[in-house]
Design a protein around this motif. Sequence first.
Motif, PDB file in Angstrom:
ATOM      1  N   ASN A 374     -52.129 -72.261 -23.847  1.00 20.99           N
ATOM      2  CA  ASN A 374     -53.249 -73.092 -24.282  1.00 20.99           C
ATOM      3  C   ASN A 374     -54.497 -72.239 -24.484  1.00 20.99           C
ATOM      4  N   LYS A 375     -55.321 -72.618 -25.451  1.00 24.54           N
ATOM      5  CA  LYS A 375     -56.526 -71.849 -25.750  1.00 24.54           C
ATOM      6  C   LYS A 375     -57.468 -71.751 -24.549  1.00 24.54           C
ATOM      7  N   ASP A 376     -57.405 -72.733 -23.683  1.00 27.16           N
ATOM      8  CA  ASP A 376     -58.297 -72.737 -22.519  1.00 27.16           C
ATOM      9  C   ASP A 376     -57.712 -71.960 -21.342  1.00 27.16           C
ATOM     10  N   SER A 377     -56.541 -71.378 -21.515  1.00 21.79           N
ATOM     11  CA  SER A 377     -55.888 -70.680 -20.418  1.00 21.79           C
ATOM     12  C   SER A 377     -56.633 -69.386 -20.079  1.00 21.79           C
ATOM     13  N   SER A 378     -56.608 -69.019 -18.812  1.00 19.52           N
ATOM     14  CA  SER A 378     -57.236 -67.776 -18.354  1.00 19.52           C
ATOM     15  C   SER A 378     -56.239 -66.618 -18.336  1.00 19.52           C
ATOM     16  N   GLU A 379     -55.026 -66.877 -18.810  1.00 21.30           N
ATOM     17  CA  GLU A 379     -53.980 -65.859 -18.818  1.00 21.30           C
ATOM     18  C   GLU A 379     -54.388 -64.681 -19.697  1.00 21.30           C
ATOM     19  N   VAL A 380     -54.139 -63.459 -19.219  1.00 19.39           N
ATOM     20  CA  VAL A 380     -54.497 -62.253 -19.953  1.00 19.39           C
ATOM     21  C   VAL A 380     -53.369 -61.893 -20.916  1.00 19.39           C
ATOM     22  N   ALA A 381     -53.711 -61.689 -22.193  1.00 18.43           N
ATOM     23  CA  ALA A 381     -52.724 -61.342 -23.205  1.00 18.43           C
ATOM     24  C   ALA A 381     -52.927 -59.898 -23.643  1.00 18.43           C
ATOM     25  N   LYS A 382     -51.830 -59.134 -23.702  1.00 20.05           N
ATOM     26  CA  LYS A 382     -51.922 -57.735 -24.113  1.00 20.05           C
ATOM     27  C   LYS A 382     -52.214 -57.622 -25.601  1.00 20.05           C
ATOM     28  N   TYR A 383     -51.455 -58.380 -26.432  1.00 15.30           N
ATOM     29  CA  TYR A 383     -51.666 -58.394 -27.880  1.00 15.30           C
ATOM     30  C   TYR A 383     -51.745 -59.843 -28.353  1.00 15.30           C
ATOM     31  N   VAL A 384     -52.868 -60.255 -28.891  1.00 15.60           N
ATOM     32  CA  VAL A 384     -53.000 -61.587 -29.479  1.00 15.60           C
ATOM     33  C   VAL A 384     -52.593 -61.494 -30.943  1.00 15.60           C
ATOM     34  N   LEU A 385     -51.581 -62.276 -31.335  1.00 20.53           N
ATOM     35  CA  LEU A 385     -51.076 -62.212 -32.701  1.00 20.53           C
ATOM     36  C   LEU A 385     -51.729 -63.244 -33.607  1.00 20.53           C
ATOM     37  N   LYS A 386     -51.836 -64.482 -33.135  1.00 18.81           N
ATOM     38  CA  LYS A 386     -52.418 -65.557 -33.935  1.00 18.81           C
ATOM     39  C   LYS A 386     -53.025 -66.595 -33.007  1.00 18.81           C
ATOM     40  N   LYS A 387     -53.927 -67.378 -33.586  1.00 18.13           N
ATOM     41  CA  LYS A 387     -54.489 -68.520 -32.876  1.00 18.13           C
ATOM     42  C   LYS A 387     -54.411 -69.732 -33.793  1.00 18.13           C
ATOM     43  N   SER A 388     -53.892 -70.811 -33.243  1.00 19.87           N
ATOM     44  CA  SER A 388     -53.924 -72.086 -33.958  1.00 19.87           C
ATOM     45  C   SER A 388     -55.046 -72.925 -33.346  1.00 19.87           C
ATOM     46  N   GLN A 389     -55.102 -74.181 -33.709  1.00 20.15           N
ATOM     47  CA  GLN A 389     -56.170 -75.039 -33.217  1.00 20.15           C
ATOM     48  C   GLN A 389     -56.167 -75.160 -31.695  1.00 20.15           C
ATOM     49  N   ASP A 390     -54.974 -75.202 -31.101  1.00 24.06           N
ATOM     50  CA  ASP A 390     -54.884 -75.426 -29.655  1.00 24.06           C
ATOM     51  C   ASP A 390     -54.173 -74.302 -28.895  1.00 24.06           C
ATOM     52  N   THR A 391     -53.598 -73.340 -29.603  1.00 21.95           N
ATOM     53  CA  THR A 391     -52.683 -72.406 -28.951  1.00 21.95           C
ATOM     54  C   THR A 391     -53.012 -70.957 -29.304  1.00 21.95           C
ATOM     55  N   ILE A 392     -52.829 -70.087 -28.333  1.00 23.47           N
ATOM     56  CA  ILE A 392     -52.888 -68.643 -28.543  1.00 23.47           C
ATOM     57  C   ILE A 392     -51.457 -68.112 -28.516  1.00 23.47           C
ATOM     58  N   PHE A 393     -51.077 -67.375 -29.558  1.00 23.01           N
ATOM     59  CA  PHE A 393     -49.766 -66.735 -29.612  1.00 23.01           C
ATOM     60  C   PHE A 393     -49.965 -65.242 -29.351  1.00 23.01           C
ATOM     61  N   TYR A 394     -49.211 -64.707 -28.389  1.00 24.01           N
ATOM     62  CA  TYR A 394     -49.455 -63.334 -27.982  1.00 24.01           C
ATOM     63  C   TYR A 394     -48.143 -62.664 -27.596  1.00 24.01           C
ATOM     64  N   SER A 395     -48.230 -61.363 -27.348  1.00 20.45           N
ATOM     65  CA  SER A 395     -47.078 -60.613 -26.860  1.00 20.45           C
ATOM     66  C   SER A 395     -47.564 -59.638 -25.799  1.00 20.45           C
ATOM     67  N   ASN A 396     -46.756 -59.467 -24.764  1.00 24.20           N
ATOM     68  CA  ASN A 396     -47.061 -58.486 -23.723  1.00 24.20           C
ATOM     69  C   ASN A 396     -46.186 -57.244 -23.826  1.00 24.20           C
ATOM     70  N   ARG A 397     -45.383 -57.190 -24.888  1.00 26.84           N
ATOM     71  CA  ARG A 397     -44.551 -56.018 -25.153  1.00 26.84           C
ATOM     72  C   ARG A 397     -45.181 -55.218 -26.283  1.00 26.84           C
ATOM     73  N   ASP A 398     -44.995 -53.914 -26.250  1.00 30.04           N
ATOM     74  CA  ASP A 398     -45.509 -53.060 -27.317  1.00 30.04           C
ATOM     75  C   ASP A 398     -44.803 -53.377 -28.637  1.00 30.04           C
ATOM     76  N   GLU A 399     -45.498 -53.123 -29.716  1.00 29.44           N
ATOM     77  CA  GLU A 399     -44.944 -53.375 -31.051  1.00 29.44           C
ATOM     78  C   GLU A 399     -43.769 -52.440 -31.323  1.00 29.44           C
ATOM     79  N   TYR A 400     -42.672 -53.039 -31.776  1.00 24.44           N
ATOM     80  CA  TYR A 400     -41.481 -52.264 -32.137  1.00 24.44           C
ATOM     81  C   TYR A 400     -41.671 -51.724 -33.546  1.00 24.44           C
TER      82      TYR A 400
END
Length: 415
Positions: A374-400
């Motif tokens: 959720n966009k309001d989450s305090s979770e730390v993301a290593k790589y943020v890929l995209k953001k929608s209206q309500d959601t953060i999409f991220y990855s904690n793995r290095d880019e392949y």
Amino acid sequence: MNNKWKRKLGIYLSLGIFLSGCNVAESPNNLIKAPQLEDGQKWKLYETLKQLVPPGMEYVTPKGAVVKQSIFMDDVDNDGKLEAFVVYKQPKENGNLHLLVLKENKESWLQVALLETEYQILDYFNMHNLDNEGGMEIVIGLGTSDFEPERQLFIYQYGQDGLGLRVNRAYHLLDFADYDEDQKTDVLLVEGKRRESFTAGLFHYKEGKLVRQSSVDLDAYAFHEHMTSGTLRDGQKALFIDSKIGVHAMITEIVAYDQGNLVSVDMNQDIKEYLLYSQDINKDGITEVGGMYVPKGWEDAPFEDIPFIEFYSSHSISGKAEKVTERYTDREHGFYIEIPVEWQCKVTPKKVKNGIQLLSIPGEVPIFEIRWTNKDSSEVAKYVLKKSQDTIFYSNRDEYQTFPFKQFHLLEDDF
């Protein structure tokens, strides 16, 4: 803002609200077909419709039309003056559709005809010069309900006496295109009755009649769900018909013109496990057909749990398919991952908490990961890929290296 521009803005907003039948103003350009009208003409048309269309009426747009419009305009009789065709209904009564025809007359619009139909669904409306002679024909496809697949085709000729009915026949699907490349618009109709027979027929319009040129049989047990008028890989015009088979499965049939005859392209395809409509997926002018397969490791999983891999292929008139793209799609969370060519058929999804990983085959090494929060989450993301209206999409793995983060897309980016 000066008074002149205030007046123009008022005209546009009023016309948009009145013709759209909605609470939110829609641009008149979405409701009036080219050629566009000057401000004064729009105002006169608006004033005329206020007088001719009874209060409480709802303006109607054709089902599935790319451009949402309730007013269709053109010089259909080639006399230098525009005609306007307006479709509306009274939703609180029987809901029957009405067709109002008006003609431009100097500084005003005059009513030419008013037709009240016995139909409630506007499936199709357009003007075509079907015989390349004189003016244009007015083509209307009508239905009685969304649950009744059979429609009725009406072709009218416009003249000094208004509208003259030329064609009245039943159909399931219809398309207008130059299939045989003779510089004339052809009419393609899918007709028949389910569980008995379906036929696709190619017609020429001659002397007020549809004359059959060629036909081909289609699947008699298909529920026609969606159709797309498009192009095959080798350039031929084609009609792509996506149909339900059984509870949730789907097949695609392609009808095209080849060497003097209408043909059904030999798809040699597997039945799709759910609806996946044909479309020009990569915007290259060629229509692709969707397909899917069960990834490795999920063969024995319950159907509702299987993370199918989807793909789209273009087809030639011979039926030969060429894969254009392969992707993992998550419609629940609104994204897809486009699989690079070198990894196609070589990955399998693994579901993780609030995320998905794509594992290599063989080896089952994670080569792509996407997680969501959720966009309001305090979770730390290593790589943020995209953001929608309500959601953060991220990855904690290095880019392949061979499977970069740019392969991740929100569905709203594509559709």
